[in-house]
Scaffold this motif. Structure first.
Motif, mmCIF file in Angstrom:
data_model
loop_
_atom_site.group_PDB
_atom_site.id
_atom_site.type_symbol
_atom_site.label_atom_id
_atom_site.label_comp_id
_atom_site.label_asym_id
_atom_site.label_seq_id
_atom_site.Cartn_x
_atom_site.Cartn_y
_atom_site.Cartn_z
ATOM 1 N N PRO A 225 33.192 -19.080 8.710
ATOM 2 C CA PRO A 225 32.763 -20.594 9.226
ATOM 3 C C PRO A 225 33.924 -21.443 8.768
ATOM 4 N N THR B 57 34.723 -25.904 8.654
ATOM 5 C CA THR B 57 33.830 -27.209 8.761
ATOM 6 C C THR B 57 34.856 -28.324 9.163
ATOM 7 N N GLU C 174 32.994 -19.655 13.709
ATOM 8 C CA GLU C 174 32.108 -20.767 14.107
ATOM 9 C C GLU C 174 32.621 -22.201 13.220
ATOM 10 N N THR D 278 32.139 -26.011 12.934
ATOM 11 C CA THR D 278 31.178 -27.039 12.785
ATOM 12 C C THR D 278 31.631 -28.519 12.470
ATOM 13 N N ASP E 242 30.829 -32.430 11.672
ATOM 14 C CA ASP E 242 29.827 -33.108 11.202
ATOM 15 C C ASP E 242 29.722 -34.481 11.674
ATOM 16 N N ILE F 182 29.295 -23.100 23.336
ATOM 17 C CA ILE F 182 29.063 -24.645 23.024
ATOM 18 C C ILE F 182 27.917 -24.840 23.823
ATOM 19 N N ASN F 183 26.916 -25.325 22.812
ATOM 20 C CA ASN F 183 25.415 -25.803 23.250
ATOM 21 C C ASN F 183 24.930 -24.501 24.297
ATOM 22 N N PHE G 106 36.407 -32.231 18.739
ATOM 23 C CA PHE G 106 35.178 -32.549 18.638
ATOM 24 C C PHE G 106 34.954 -34.207 18.583
ATOM 25 N N ALA H 49 29.266 -34.579 16.502
ATOM 26 C CA ALA H 49 28.638 -33.420 15.357
ATOM 27 C C ALA H 49 28.465 -32.488 16.525
ATOM 28 N N GLY H 50 28.692 -31.252 16.478
ATOM 29 C CA GLY H 50 28.355 -30.029 17.016
ATOM 30 C C GLY H 50 28.983 -28.751 16.544
ATOM 31 N N THR H 51 28.908 -27.485 17.402
ATOM 32 C CA THR H 51 29.301 -26.450 16.775
ATOM 33 C C THR H 51 29.855 -25.766 18.020
ATOM 34 N N THR I 263 31.286 -21.614 18.876
ATOM 35 C CA THR I 263 31.511 -20.329 18.320
ATOM 36 C C THR I 263 32.543 -19.609 19.281
#
Length: 146
Positions: free
Chosen positions: A43, A45, A67, A69, A71, A94-95, A109, A112-114, A116
């Motif tokens: 992870p 962030t 991953e 992420t 914020d 993505i999504n 970014f 906000a989003g993630t 992988t």
């Protein structure tokens, strides 16, 4: 002699199970993407003024998922051409949209989003992912591929 070898393994982190994924002895039809060849998810962030993540030791030939992420506190990116050249990228999700890139230099970014990223670590050495323009040590992560 055995003590010297054991000390070398401990000093380099080769023996630490938490740091590197086990390689399969029988990959089967999945090859390097086999379930037994997968390391722990990594992870990261992206948050304004917050640490990016922890340095990691990866095993060459092992499969990982990174991953990332965000914020949404600021428009932030991660860049690391050296890292991205040291891995074989399987896909970026993505999504729920799967992207199979030939190469990337950075991921940005805007909100906000993630994202992988799944990949196989290939080229041994130390490789850095960082927030562009940052100078702080907490704003980068070093991946040591062994």
């Amino acid at each position: 002699m055995k003590r010297l070898i054991a000390a070398g393994i401990v000093a380099t982190g080769i023996g630490s199970g938490a740091a590197a994924a086990p390689l399969c002895t029988d990959f089967g039809f999945a090859g390097l993407l086999a379930a037994c060849n997968r390391g722990e998810p990594i992870p990261l962030t992206l948050a304004s003024g917050q640490p990016l993540g922890e340095d990691r030791v990866l095993q060459s030939g092992a499969y990982y998922e990174l991953e990332i992420t965000a914020d949404g506190s600021a428009e932030l990116a991660v860049e690391g051409a050296g890292f991205f050249r040291a891995i074989w990228m399987n896909e970026i999700v993505i999504n729920s949209i799967e992207i199979r890139p030939m190469a990337i230099d950075s991921i940005e970014f805007d909100k906000a989003g993630t994202a992988t990223l799944s990949f196989i670590a290939i080229k041994p050495g130390s490789h850095v992912l960082r927030i562009p323009g940052s100078t702080g040590g907490a704003q980068q992560v070093t991946f040591s591929i062994q």
